[in-house]
Design a protein around this motif. Structure first.
Motif, PDB file in Angstrom:
ATOM      1  N   CYS A 176       0.843  -1.204   0.000  1.00  0.00           N
ATOM      2  CA  CYS A 176       0.000   0.000   0.000  1.00  0.00           C
ATOM      3  C   CYS A 176       0.874   1.248   0.000  1.00  0.00           C
ATOM      4  N   ALA A 177       1.905   1.253   0.821  1.00  0.00           N
ATOM      5  CA  ALA A 177       2.815   2.403   0.869  1.00  0.00           C
ATOM      6  C   ALA A 177       3.617   2.521  -0.425  1.00  0.00           C
ATOM      7  N   GLU A 178       4.082   1.404  -0.953  1.00  0.00           N
ATOM      8  CA  GLU A 178       4.837   1.424  -2.211  1.00  0.00           C
ATOM      9  C   GLU A 178       3.972   1.965  -3.348  1.00  0.00           C
ATOM     10  N   THR A 179       2.716   1.533  -3.365  1.00  0.00           N
ATOM     11  CA  THR A 179       1.789   1.991  -4.410  1.00  0.00           C
ATOM     12  C   THR A 179       1.540   3.488  -4.282  1.00  0.00           C
ATOM     13  N   ARG A 180       1.266   3.945  -3.065  1.00  0.00           N
ATOM     14  CA  ARG A 180       1.044   5.375  -2.824  1.00  0.00           C
ATOM     15  C   ARG A 180       2.267   6.191  -3.266  1.00  0.00           C
ATOM     16  N   ASP A 181       3.452   5.765  -2.831  1.00  0.00           N
ATOM     17  CA  ASP A 181       4.686   6.492  -3.167  1.00  0.00           C
ATOM     18  C   ASP A 181       4.940   6.518  -4.671  1.00  0.00           C
ATOM     19  N   PHE A 182       4.680   5.403  -5.337  1.00  0.00           N
ATOM     20  CA  PHE A 182       4.890   5.309  -6.783  1.00  0.00           C
ATOM     21  C   PHE A 182       3.991   6.293  -7.525  1.00  0.00           C
ATOM     22  N   TYR A 183       2.700   6.288  -7.182  1.00  0.00           N
ATOM     23  CA  TYR A 183       1.757   7.184  -7.868  1.00  0.00           C
ATOM     24  C   TYR A 183       2.064   8.651  -7.576  1.00  0.00           C
ATOM     25  N   GLN A 184       2.500   8.939  -6.355  1.00  0.00           N
ATOM     26  CA  GLN A 184       2.868  10.322  -6.025  1.00  0.00           C
ATOM     27  C   GLN A 184       4.085  10.763  -6.836  1.00  0.00           C
ATOM     28  N   LYS A 185       5.094   9.910  -6.882  1.00  0.00           N
ATOM     29  CA  LYS A 185       6.348  10.276  -7.543  1.00  0.00           C
ATOM     30  C   LYS A 185       6.216  10.363  -9.059  1.00  0.00           C
ATOM     31  N   PHE A 186       5.561   9.388  -9.664  1.00  0.00           N
ATOM     32  CA  PHE A 186       5.559   9.309 -11.133  1.00  0.00           C
ATOM     33  C   PHE A 186       4.310   9.885 -11.804  1.00  0.00           C
ATOM     34  N   PHE A 187       3.198   9.968 -11.074  1.00  0.00           N
ATOM     35  CA  PHE A 187       1.968  10.481 -11.671  1.00  0.00           C
ATOM     36  C   PHE A 187       1.453  11.740 -10.974  1.00  0.00           C
ATOM     37  N   HIS A 188       2.147  12.182  -9.922  1.00  0.00           N
ATOM     38  CA  HIS A 188       1.735  13.361  -9.156  1.00  0.00           C
ATOM     39  C   HIS A 188       0.283  13.220  -8.701  1.00  0.00           C
ATOM     40  N   TYR A 189      -0.033  12.024  -8.236  1.00  0.00           N
ATOM     41  CA  TYR A 189      -1.391  11.698  -7.777  1.00  0.00           C
ATOM     42  C   TYR A 189      -1.276  10.947  -6.461  1.00  0.00           C
ATOM     43  N   GLU A 190      -2.050  11.344  -5.487  1.00  0.00           N
ATOM     44  CA  GLU A 190      -2.043  10.636  -4.206  1.00  0.00           C
ATOM     45  C   GLU A 190      -3.309   9.791  -4.092  1.00  0.00           C
ATOM     46  N   PRO A 191      -3.178   8.486  -4.321  1.00  0.00           N
ATOM     47  CA  PRO A 191      -4.362   7.629  -4.243  1.00  0.00           C
ATOM     48  C   PRO A 191      -4.850   7.521  -2.800  1.00  0.00           C
ATOM     49  N   THR A 192      -6.159   7.483  -2.644  1.00  0.00           N
ATOM     50  CA  THR A 192      -6.738   7.289  -1.317  1.00  0.00           C
ATOM     51  C   THR A 192      -6.528   5.832  -0.901  1.00  0.00           C
ATOM     52  N   GLU A 193      -6.824   5.553   0.348  1.00  0.00           N
ATOM     53  CA  GLU A 193      -6.726   4.173   0.814  1.00  0.00           C
ATOM     54  C   GLU A 193      -7.684   3.284   0.020  1.00  0.00           C
ATOM     55  N   ALA A 194      -8.862   3.797  -0.289  1.00  0.00           N
ATOM     56  CA  ALA A 194      -9.836   3.034  -1.088  1.00  0.00           C
ATOM     57  C   ALA A 194      -9.290   2.775  -2.497  1.00  0.00           C
ATOM     58  N   ASP A 195      -8.615   3.776  -3.089  1.00  0.00           N
ATOM     59  CA  ASP A 195      -7.994   3.600  -4.411  1.00  0.00           C
ATOM     60  C   ASP A 195      -6.955   2.479  -4.356  1.00  0.00           C
ATOM     61  N   ARG A 196      -6.103   2.523  -3.335  1.00  0.00           N
ATOM     62  CA  ARG A 196      -5.050   1.508  -3.220  1.00  0.00           C
ATOM     63  C   ARG A 196      -5.645   0.120  -3.005  1.00  0.00           C
ATOM     64  N   ASP A 197      -6.696   0.043  -2.187  1.00  0.00           N
ATOM     65  CA  ASP A 197      -7.351  -1.261  -1.983  1.00  0.00           C
ATOM     66  C   ASP A 197      -7.925  -1.800  -3.278  1.00  0.00           C
ATOM     67  N   LEU A 198      -8.510  -0.902  -4.088  1.00  0.00           N
ATOM     68  CA  LEU A 198      -9.068  -1.311  -5.369  1.00  0.00           C
ATOM     69  C   LEU A 198      -7.960  -1.782  -6.320  1.00  0.00           C
ATOM     70  N   ILE A 199      -6.890  -1.028  -6.399  1.00  0.00           N
ATOM     71  CA  ILE A 199      -5.768  -1.390  -7.274  1.00  0.00           C
ATOM     72  C   ILE A 199      -5.172  -2.737  -6.844  1.00  0.00           C
ATOM     73  N   LEU A 200      -4.951  -2.901  -5.557  1.00  0.00           N
ATOM     74  CA  LEU A 200      -4.306  -4.114  -5.036  1.00  0.00           C
ATOM     75  C   LEU A 200      -5.292  -5.255  -4.803  1.00  0.00           C
ATOM     76  N   GLN A 201      -6.572  -4.999  -5.076  1.00  0.00           N
ATOM     77  CA  GLN A 201      -7.616  -6.027  -4.938  1.00  0.00           C
ATOM     78  C   GLN A 201      -7.690  -6.565  -3.521  1.00  0.00           C
ATOM     79  N   VAL A 202      -7.622  -5.645  -2.562  1.00  0.00           N
ATOM     80  CA  VAL A 202      -7.721  -6.030  -1.158  1.00  0.00           C
ATOM     81  C   VAL A 202      -9.172  -6.395  -0.876  1.00  0.00           C
ATOM     82  N   GLU A 203      -9.392  -7.616  -0.390  1.00  0.00           N
ATOM     83  CA  GLU A 203     -10.760  -8.079  -0.175  1.00  0.00           C
ATOM     84  C   GLU A 203     -11.294  -7.701   1.191  1.00  0.00           C
ATOM     85  N   ASP A 204     -10.471  -7.795   2.213  1.00  0.00           N
ATOM     86  CA  ASP A 204     -10.923  -7.407   3.546  1.00  0.00           C
ATOM     87  C   ASP A 204      -9.719  -7.013   4.377  1.00  0.00           C
ATOM     88  N   LYS A 205      -9.980  -6.278   5.435  1.00  0.00           N
ATOM     89  CA  LYS A 205      -8.884  -5.801   6.290  1.00  0.00           C
ATOM     90  C   LYS A 205      -8.984  -6.423   7.645  1.00  0.00           C
TER      91      LYS A 205
END
Length: 102
Positions: free
Chosen positions: A73-102
């Protein structure tokens, strides 16, 4: 016969038309251990900028006990911030990583 325990995708094969056969169900399918590559702007599998994330995600998905210190989740957030200048929300990261439950 190819019988992976945790494939990231099931390769296609074209059976001989004269002897059509139902392919055996791989153990990963029977055991519900399929892994699907995450997808953000592009699929993470290849030929896209997010492939750099997939290189980290795949080993952890297959061997979580060996990569306990990797926070995707942190790697994904950092990647999108650095390369796309976008800060994904926790919900965005869960959707991208296909997190089913916490």
């Amino acid at each position: 016969m190819w019988r992976p325990r945790s494939p990231s995708r099931w390769p296609r094969s074209s059976p001989d038309a004269a002897t059509p056969k139902t392919p055996p169900i791989p153990p990963a399918v029977k055991g519900n251990r399929l892994r699907f590559n995450p997808q953000g702007l592009c699929p993470w599998d290849r030929f896209g900028p997010e492939e750099a994330l997939q290189i980290q995600w795949a080993p952890q998905a297959l061997h979580p006990d060996l990569f306990t210190d990797l926070d995707m989740c942190a790697e994904t957030r950092d990647f999108y911030q650095k390369f796309f200048h976008y800060e994904p929300t926790e919900a965005d990261r869960d959707l991208i990583l296909q997190v089913e439950d916490k």
